[in-house]
Design a protein around this motif. Sequence first.
Motif, PDB file in Angstrom:
ATOM      1  N   VAL A   1    -125.590  39.504   1.361  1.00  0.00           N
ATOM      2  CA  VAL A   1    -125.226  40.674   0.558  1.00  0.00           C
ATOM      3  C   VAL A   1    -124.925  40.243  -0.873  1.00  0.00           C
ATOM      4  CG1 VAL A   1    -123.546  42.544   0.259  1.00  0.00           C
ATOM      5  CG2 VAL A   1    -124.249  41.848   2.563  1.00  0.00           C
ATOM      6  N   ILE A   2    -125.509  40.978  -1.813  1.00  0.00           N
ATOM      7  CA  ILE A   2    -125.126  40.859  -3.224  1.00  0.00           C
ATOM      8  C   ILE A   2    -124.356  42.135  -3.514  1.00  0.00           C
ATOM      9  CG2 ILE A   2    -125.928  40.718  -5.602  1.00  0.00           C
ATOM     10  CD1 ILE A   2    -128.405  39.227  -4.524  1.00  0.00           C
ATOM     11  N   GLY A   3    -123.055  42.023  -3.642  1.00  0.00           N
ATOM     12  CA  GLY A   3    -122.171  43.176  -3.701  1.00  0.00           C
ATOM     13  C   GLY A   3    -122.113  43.858  -5.051  1.00  0.00           C
ATOM     14  N   VAL A   4    -121.451  45.024  -5.063  1.00  0.00           N
ATOM     15  CA  VAL A   4    -121.244  45.795  -6.278  1.00  0.00           C
ATOM     16  C   VAL A   4    -120.536  44.913  -7.307  1.00  0.00           C
ATOM     17  CG1 VAL A   4    -120.083  47.832  -7.241  1.00  0.00           C
ATOM     18  CG2 VAL A   4    -121.127  47.942  -4.972  1.00  0.00           C
ATOM     19  N   ASN A   5    -120.921  45.022  -8.569  1.00  0.00           N
ATOM     20  CA  ASN A   5    -120.372  44.258  -9.694  1.00  0.00           C
ATOM     21  C   ASN A   5    -120.733  42.776  -9.636  1.00  0.00           C
ATOM     22  OD1 ASN A   5    -119.121  46.539 -10.826  1.00  0.00           O
ATOM     23  ND2 ASN A   5    -117.347  46.274  -9.498  1.00  0.00           N
ATOM     24  N   SER A   6    -121.705  42.395  -8.796  1.00  0.00           N
ATOM     25  CA  SER A   6    -122.189  41.014  -8.746  1.00  0.00           C
ATOM     26  C   SER A   6    -123.580  40.960  -9.362  1.00  0.00           C
ATOM     27  CB  SER A   6    -122.285  40.518  -7.304  1.00  0.00           C
ATOM     28  OG  SER A   6    -121.013  40.508  -6.705  1.00  0.00           O
TER      29      SER A   6
ATOM     30  N   GLY B   1    -125.538  44.976  -6.030  1.00  0.00           N
ATOM     31  CA  GLY B   1    -125.282  44.537  -7.393  1.00  0.00           C
ATOM     32  C   GLY B   1    -126.605  44.460  -8.128  1.00  0.00           C
ATOM     33  N   GLU B   2    -126.740  43.427  -8.980  1.00  0.00           N
ATOM     34  CA  GLU B   2    -127.977  43.233  -9.737  1.00  0.00           C
ATOM     35  C   GLU B   2    -128.638  41.930  -9.318  1.00  0.00           C
ATOM     36  OE1 GLU B   2    -128.039  43.859 -13.956  1.00  0.00           O
ATOM     37  OE2 GLU B   2    -126.255  45.128 -13.830  1.00  0.00           O
TER      38      GLU B   2
ATOM     39  N   GLU C   1    -127.457  52.090  -3.067  1.00  0.00           N
ATOM     40  CA  GLU C   1    -127.474  53.099  -4.123  1.00  0.00           C
ATOM     41  C   GLU C   1    -126.974  52.567  -5.465  1.00  0.00           C
ATOM     42  OE1 GLU C   1    -123.712  55.941  -3.698  1.00  0.00           O
ATOM     43  OE2 GLU C   1    -124.900  55.842  -1.858  1.00  0.00           O
ATOM     44  N   HIS C   2    -126.192  51.509  -5.476  1.00  0.00           N
ATOM     45  CA  HIS C   2    -125.730  50.903  -6.729  1.00  0.00           C
ATOM     46  C   HIS C   2    -126.566  49.684  -7.112  1.00  0.00           C
ATOM     47  CE1 HIS C   2    -122.259  53.498  -6.533  1.00  0.00           C
ATOM     48  NE2 HIS C   2    -122.030  53.072  -5.302  1.00  0.00           N
ATOM     49  N   GLY C   3    -127.521  49.321  -6.274  1.00  0.00           N
ATOM     50  CA  GLY C   3    -128.306  48.105  -6.471  1.00  0.00           C
ATOM     51  C   GLY C   3    -129.408  48.248  -7.506  1.00  0.00           C
ATOM     52  N   VAL C   4    -129.660  47.132  -8.210  1.00  0.00           N
ATOM     53  CA  VAL C   4    -130.740  47.041  -9.188  1.00  0.00           C
ATOM     54  C   VAL C   4    -131.483  45.744  -8.908  1.00  0.00           C
ATOM     55  CG1 VAL C   4    -131.358  46.895 -11.620  1.00  0.00           C
ATOM     56  CG2 VAL C   4    -129.379  48.262 -10.925  1.00  0.00           C
ATOM     57  N   MET C   5    -132.797  45.831  -8.673  1.00  0.00           N
ATOM     58  CA  MET C   5    -133.606  44.643  -8.425  1.00  0.00           C
ATOM     59  C   MET C   5    -134.732  44.579  -9.435  1.00  0.00           C
ATOM     60  SD  MET C   5    -135.790  43.426  -5.075  1.00  0.00           S
ATOM     61  CE  MET C   5    -137.192  44.493  -5.391  1.00  0.00           C
ATOM     62  N   ARG C   6    -134.863  43.417 -10.077  1.00  0.00           N
ATOM     63  CA  ARG C   6    -135.975  43.149 -10.985  1.00  0.00           C
ATOM     64  C   ARG C   6    -136.743  41.974 -10.405  1.00  0.00           C
ATOM     65  NH1 ARG C   6    -131.582  44.416 -14.052  1.00  0.00           N
ATOM     66  NH2 ARG C   6    -131.848  46.193 -15.453  1.00  0.00           N
TER      67      ARG C   6
END
Length: 133
Positions: free
Chosen positions: A19-24, A40-41, A56-61
């Motif tokens: 898990v990559i958590g919120v604010n990470s 997280g990002e 829902e808060h995740g961002v993946m590039r």
Amino acid sequence: MLKFRSSQPQEEPQTANTVIGVNSTFRGTLMVTGTLHIDGEFEGDILNCERLEIGEHGVMRADVEVKEAVVMGRVYGNIRALGSIEMKSGARVEGDLAGLSIAMELGVHFTGRCSMLESGNEAIELTGGVRTR
């Protein structure tokens, strides 16, 4: 009282083992066996991942190849799934999708191309709109 069971086997929700958590924020190469959940990002490469979940808060590039993908957050990159891709309401995807099964709920913002793969080991690969085996 009688209760009837469904003839369909019920799938149990898979728990993420990474898990990559919120604010990470994570940048780099991540090697995951099993399920990766991003809230997280993330920017970089993902290797050996079976199931990818963008919360829902995740961002993946990233450009990824996985067995299954579920997107509820934002994706900037291409997803190739040897199984299914699900985009839930509120998801934002900017990139190309290729999979055996692709589902999109109302309320998804999708910009890109969508390609259906053939089943089995002879999954086709789309390169520049030309089918190759």
